[in-house]
Design an enzyme around this catalytic site. Sequence first.
Site, short mmCIF file in Angstrom:
data_model
loop_
_atom_site.label_atom_id
_atom_site.label_comp_id
_atom_site.label_asym_id
_atom_site.label_seq_id
_atom_site.Cartn_x
_atom_site.Cartn_y
_atom_site.Cartn_z
N ASN A 62 42.10 41.59 46.39
CA ASN A 62 43.01 42.69 46.04
C ASN A 62 42.41 43.53 44.94
OD1 ASN A 62 45.62 42.32 47.67
ND2 ASN A 62 45.12 40.26 46.96
N GLU A 63 41.61 44.47 45.36
CA GLU A 63 40.87 45.32 44.44
C GLU A 63 41.82 46.24 43.68
OE1 GLU A 63 38.12 44.38 43.88
OE2 GLU A 63 36.71 44.34 45.53
N PRO A 64 41.33 46.84 42.57
CA PRO A 64 42.16 47.76 41.80
C PRO A 64 42.88 48.75 42.71
CG PRO A 64 40.04 47.48 40.74
CD PRO A 64 40.00 46.68 42.00
#
Length: 630
Positions: A162-164
Site C-alpha cells: 500500500n504505497e503512499p
Amino acid sequence: MSTTRRSAAEAYEKTNTRIFPSSGAAAKELAAEVRKLIEERAKQSKHVVLGMATGSTPVPFYRELIRLHKEEKLSFKNVITFNLDEYYGLGADHPESYARFMADQIFDHIDIPKENINIPSGKVTSDQVFAHCRDYEEKIDSLGGIDLQILGIGRTGHIGFNEPGSSRDSLTRRITLDRVTRQDAAADFRGEENVPHFAITMGVGTILRGKKLVLMAWGDNKADMVAKAVEGPMTEAISASFLQGHADAHFYIDTGASRELTRIKLPWLVGPVSWTPRETRRAVCWQAFQTKRPVLKLIDEHYNEHGLSDLLSEQGPAYQLNIRIFNQMQHTITGWPGGKPNEDDTYRPERASPYPKRCLVLSPEPQDAVVAMGSTIERLGEQGNDVHIVAMTSGNLRVSDSEADKFAGTLQELAGVVENPAAWGPQTAYAREALRLLEEKGEFGEDPPLIRQLKALILRGELRDAAHACSVSTERVVFMDLPFYEQGRYRRFKSTEADVEALVELLREHKPHQIYATGDAADPSSVSGLCFKVLSAALKVCAAEEWAANCSIWLYRGKEKALEPHEIDMAIPLSPMQLERKARALSRYGSLSSLELASPESNRQNARNYDALGLAEYEAIECFQKWRRA
Ligand code: GLP
C-alpha cells in the site's frame, strides 16, 4: 525481555510499541503467541486464520515457527493463511515471486495443508484482476476474518504494497509500485529494470479488518519510518500510520529500528534520564542543532528551555558542560586512524603503539568498505600500517546479467585475436558455456554456479582496482567467499558454523591490532547484518587469545543510517582532494547503487555537522564508532 513503552512516551507513541533487544527475541515471543492461538483453537476443533507477510523481516519469525513444528511438534493442520501481496506478472515458480518465497521460507517446512494457503495470483489477466481481488476479500470474510495479521514496513512506510496515497478504506487491488520500493527490490531482481512495476496487494482497509495486527521492523534503516508511523499523524502518505486507529495493533521492533522514537532519541522529553556520557553528548549536540548555536555558545537558558534542566543541575553550569563536551568531540578528530606513533595518545581515539598496526578492513560485500571508508583505508596505508581489505562475501548477486554477458563475450572474442587460439581452448569453452547458460536461464532465472562464479570474478576485478586507488596492493585484498552467501539469495541468507570457522581462521592468521567492520545496526538478515553476526561469533571463539584482547574494533556505517555526531568516537577529516580521490575509486565499480554513490555527500554532511557544533570546518569526514564488546 522487551521494553514496553513508558507511560510518558504514550503522549508521543500512538500505537503500542515494544522494543526488543534483538529480532530473534521478538520473533520468539510472537511465535509463542501464535503457538498459543493455534493450540487453543485446535482444542476447540477450530481453525486459525493468519495473515502472512514477505520480505526479510518475518524470516526469523518463520524460522521459529518451523523450529516449533520440528522440535516441539506444533501442527499447522488447522491454520489457514492469506498473504498480503504478490508481484503482478510473476508466476508462482518465479524465484522472486512471493509464492515461491513463502514455500521456501515456511510452507514447505510445516504441515499446513496446501489448500489452506492463499496468496494473490500475479498471473491473472488484466480483465480478471478485479474479480480475483474481490474473491480474495470474500474468502477472508467467509472464513471469519484474519485472527492475526503479520506485517513488515517498506521504506515508503507501506504495509503490504500500500504505497503512499493508499486510502484508509482501500481493499485488495492492483497497484503501481513506488520508485523507492522498486529500488529496494533491485538487488533481489538483479537490477531495478527487472523489478515488476505492479503488484496485487490487500488494501489498508483489508488489513485493518484483522483482529490483531503485529508490525515487525529491524535495523536502523527502518527507524525513520517506524517513528513516523508510530508518532506522526495518521496519513495516506504512510499507510503503516493507520495502525494507530486499530484497537489491537502492535509494533514489535529491535533497538536499531527504535532509534528515532522520541523516548530513545530525546529521552529527556519523556521522563527521567540516566546521564551516561553518551546521553549527555547526545543532549548537548541536540541542543546545539536545535538552537543553531555552536556548543561553546550554549547558555543555561537554552538547556532549561529545552527540557534539560536536570542535566544542567547534575552537570552544569552550561559553561563547564559545554567545554567538556566540546573537548570530547574535539578529541574524536584525528588524521591518524591507526594511531600516531611516538605521540601522547591520552586523548586520541586510537592508541599509539604498537606501530605499525596490522589492520583488517572487513567488507561484507566487496564494495562496502571502499564506499564507506575509502579515504581512511588510504590514510592507514600511507601511514605505514599493514592494511588488508577483506571481501567477506563474493557479492556476485549484485552483478547484472548484462555485465556477465559483456565479460564472457570479450573472453570469447579474445580467443579469436590471440596468436595461438588453440592454447585458449579452456577459456573459450568457459566463455561459450557462460554465454549459453545466460541465454538458457533467461532474464529472471536463478544463476547457475558458473555464472555466479563469473560474476564474482567481475567484482574481484573491481575491488582490486578500487583498492589500488586507495593505495592497497592486489596481494592485500582477500576474498573469503563466505559460504552463507554462495548458498543463498537476498532476504533468505542464513549463516552457519562454516562461516564462523572461516573467519576465525583468517583472524588467527592475521592477528590484527585493528578491525574495521560494519553491520551492527543493520537488518540482521541483510548481508552486512549477517557478516557482523559472523564476526561477533568469531571474536567469541578467539576471546582468550592475546591478539584478540588487544584488538580495537571500529564500526563504520555503509548502507545503514549514518552515525550521529554524539555516536562518533573517531572522525577522519578529508581534504577536497582526498574526497575527490575517493569518488574516483568508487567510479571503478559498475554495480554501485545511487545510495552508495552518494557516500561522498554523506561524508560532507558529517563535516557540516561538526562545523555546526563549532568544531573545525573540513570538506568531509569519515566516521567510526568504537565497538565496546560486552
Ligand atoms: C515489500 C513487501 C512488504 C514488506 C517490505 C519490507 O514491500 N511487500 O510486505 O514489509 O517489502 O521488506 P523487508 O522486510 O525485506 O525490509
